[in-house]
Write an enzyme that holds these catalytic residues in place. Sequence first.
Site, PDB file in Angstrom:
ATOM      1  N   CYS A  28       0.841  -1.295  -0.261  1.00 11.62           N
ATOM      2  CA  CYS A  28      -0.008   0.256   0.022  1.00 11.62           C
ATOM      3  C   CYS A  28       0.826   1.308   0.014  1.00 11.62           C
ATOM      4  CB  CYS A  28      -1.043  -0.167   1.280  1.00 11.62           C
ATOM      5  SG  CYS A  28      -0.205   0.862   2.599  1.00 11.62           S
ATOM      6  N   CYS A  72       3.446   2.196   5.211  1.00 15.17           N
ATOM      7  CA  CYS A  72       4.288   1.790   6.343  1.00 15.17           C
ATOM      8  C   CYS A  72       5.359   1.089   5.792  1.00 15.17           C
ATOM      9  CB  CYS A  72       3.600   0.861   7.342  1.00 15.17           C
ATOM     10  SG  CYS A  72       2.176   1.745   8.077  1.00 15.17           S
ATOM     11  N   TYR A  90       1.957  29.935   8.083  1.00 12.40           N
ATOM     12  CA  TYR A  90       1.447  28.558   7.905  1.00 12.40           C
ATOM     13  C   TYR A  90       0.523  28.109   8.989  1.00 12.40           C
ATOM     14  CZ  TYR A  90       5.177  28.697   4.223  1.00 12.40           C
ATOM     15  OH  TYR A  90       5.966  29.499   3.372  1.00 12.40           O
ATOM     16  N   GLU A 122      -2.180  32.332   6.733  1.00 11.72           N
ATOM     17  CA  GLU A 122      -2.579  30.835   6.134  1.00 11.72           C
ATOM     18  C   GLU A 122      -3.333  31.171   4.850  1.00 11.72           C
ATOM     19  OE1 GLU A 122      -2.626  27.620   6.919  1.00 11.72           O
ATOM     20  OE2 GLU A 122      -3.709  27.249   5.154  1.00 11.72           O
ATOM     21  N   ASP A 177       5.903  26.552   9.619  1.00  9.78           N
ATOM     22  CA  ASP A 177       5.519  25.238   9.473  1.00  9.78           C
ATOM     23  C   ASP A 177       4.965  25.159   8.202  1.00  9.78           C
ATOM     24  OD1 ASP A 177       4.669  22.774  10.129  1.00  9.78           O
ATOM     25  OD2 ASP A 177       3.122  23.465  11.679  1.00  9.78           O
ATOM     26  N   CYS A 229       8.411  19.301   7.940  1.00  9.25           N
ATOM     27  CA  CYS A 229       7.895  17.857   7.725  1.00  9.25           C
ATOM     28  C   CYS A 229       8.864  17.083   6.794  1.00  9.25           C
ATOM     29  CB  CYS A 229       6.683  17.777   7.449  1.00  9.25           C
ATOM     30  SG  CYS A 229       5.940  18.695   5.943  1.00  9.25           S
TER      31      CYS A 229
HETATM   32  N1  SAH Z   1       1.022  25.007  11.995  1.00  9.70           N
HETATM   33  C1  SAH Z   1      -0.348  24.356  11.588  1.00  9.70           C
HETATM   34  C2  SAH Z   1      -0.582  23.983  10.189  1.00  9.70           C
HETATM   35  C3  SAH Z   1       0.743  23.344   9.500  1.00  9.70           C
HETATM   36  S1  SAH Z   1       0.484  22.514   7.808  1.00  9.70           S
HETATM   37  C4  SAH Z   1      -0.477  23.267  12.429  1.00  9.70           C
HETATM   38  O1  SAH Z   1       0.372  23.008  13.173  1.00  9.70           O
HETATM   39  O2  SAH Z   1      -1.603  22.712  12.648  1.00  9.70           O
HETATM   40  C5  SAH Z   1       0.802  23.753   6.583  1.00  9.70           C
HETATM   41  C6  SAH Z   1      -0.030  24.876   6.694  1.00  9.70           C
HETATM   42  O3  SAH Z   1       0.489  25.614   5.641  1.00  9.70           O
HETATM   43  C7  SAH Z   1      -1.371  24.307   5.846  1.00  9.70           C
HETATM   44  O4  SAH Z   1      -2.423  24.908   6.756  1.00  9.70           O
HETATM   45  C8  SAH Z   1      -1.607  24.896   4.455  1.00  9.70           C
HETATM   46  O5  SAH Z   1      -2.783  25.419   4.297  1.00  9.70           O
HETATM   47  C9  SAH Z   1      -0.625  26.191   4.724  1.00  9.70           C
HETATM   48  N2  SAH Z   1       0.214  26.742   3.604  1.00  9.70           N
HETATM   49  C10 SAH Z   1       0.424  25.874   2.468  1.00  9.70           C
HETATM   50  N3  SAH Z   1       0.789  26.882   1.647  1.00  9.70           N
HETATM   51  C11 SAH Z   1       0.836  28.014   2.203  1.00  9.70           C
HETATM   52  C12 SAH Z   1       1.163  29.285   1.582  1.00  9.70           C
HETATM   53  N4  SAH Z   1       1.854  29.379   0.359  1.00  9.70           N
HETATM   54  N5  SAH Z   1       0.906  30.603   2.469  1.00  9.70           N
HETATM   55  C13 SAH Z   1       0.469  30.518   3.376  1.00  9.70           C
HETATM   56  N6  SAH Z   1      -0.134  29.169   4.098  1.00  9.70           N
HETATM   57  C14 SAH Z   1       0.111  27.998   3.385  1.00  9.70           C
END
Ligand code: SAH
Length: 443
Positions: free
Chosen positions: A76, A79, A297, A318, A363, A390
């Site tokens: 899949c 994992c 983000y 965001e 993030d 990540c």
């Molecule tokens: N910090 C948050 C979300 C992290 S995930 C938490 O811990 O829950 C990354 C986030 O970045 C997502 O919500 C995604 O929609 C946003 N994102 C992606 N590209 C972006 C951009 N160009 N500008 C602003 N936000 C963005």
Amino acid sequence: MKNQIVRAKCEDMTIEGHGVCKVDGLVIFVKGMIIGEEAMIKIIAHKKNLAYAIIDELIVKSPHRITSSCAVAYKCGGCDLRHIKYEYQLELKKKWLSDTLRNVGDITYPMPDIIASPLSDRYRNKVQVPVSDGKMGFYRTNSHDVIEYDDCLIQSKRANGVLSYLKKRIFDDHVDSYFRHILIKEGFVTGEMMVAFILRQEDFNGRDTLVADLVKTFPYISSVIVNVNDKDTNVILGDKEVTLYGSSYIVDELDGIMFQISLKSFYQINQKQAIDLYKEIKDKAHIDKDTRILDLYSGIGTIALFLARYAKEVIGVEVIKEAVENAKENALINHIDNAHFYYDDAKNDMGKYMDDIDLVVVDPPRKGLNNKLIDTIIQKSVKEVVYVSCNPATLARDLAIFLEGGYKINSIQGFDMFPHTTHIETVVLLSKLKTDKHIDVEF
Ligand code: SAH
């Protein structure tokens, strides 16, 4: 060379979890082979200086090898590390993080142990499965073949139960051709569940009966949504959304804060581990009642609201509208009035949010930060930056630019958010080295 079987010893493992062997100067990547193992391996593809192989017969077995508890683990594409003891998975992730920082960013750092996930199975609160060619399951790695399964061990029993029920119903009712995906989100603390049908068109015969039966069978379902995606694309969600039952969002709790989460909004998949990660940010960065924070983000405002309780003010930015709406509402329902959220793209000039900011938290998705944003942070001489990543490769690339720009690494901490997969989450604290304008001149 293809189909040839040779004896080889595994010397290393790539960040994708493949064993690395060398035979007569040829580098061979072997699926599922663990460092130290020896095996007869069968070459399945051969390019100039490298080849790909599978294990034909294991001769010397690693002490870290275990029998996989999942029937479809290597089909899949989820994992890739299920045949490796969990403690050793963590060691590998530590090594991969170190290796990537060194190889991509030329950064050497004494790496602390990766923090284990509180749950090593059933940790995912979100599941999405494709429905295609009369099947429902997961895509095989790098393909659109659907691999079916009965029980996925990283998903909750509840989600697997709902999926089994829906699978039987939509195939028995012959309505599977209307479905593209089924997506489930759960609040592990509140017990709420959202089920979304991602359909080619909004309605089909028997849809409302199916929904009525579904929510009767699984009373914890608090939201059923249809999302219409009629485009020929790899993007899962379309624009149009209709709530068929309950609310358009679910609610979950993180460290005493309630969060509304819509279908399109990002929410940390491993909720328990997310709390530890957010605590790491709070503990490592210097935050007090005078600190002004910019959370880029920001999603539904999880980090922003978590930190707002200890800071003077937090601004979140965001790009997903629904997530920004969730974040604003989340501030309100938790009576946190020092957090403000803006709908904006991090590709735009973020400098306008950075006046008097002491700490920027970023993030980003896997592709990391754009250079313009890093330059702006450097130009604005922001005192501290927390980078939540990540993807170690883009993290290493971006850290190298911060280091060039006058920042130093104060701490690096890896977290295992996704046991049994090769994913690594990392929190890095950077601080601005003293620049001329900050140095007191003695006369
Ligand atoms: N910090 C948050 C979300 C992290 S995930 C938490 O811990 O829950 C990354 C986030 O970045 C997502 O919500 C995604 O929609 C946003 N994102 C992606 N590209 C972006 C951009 N160009 N500008 C602003 N936000 C963005």
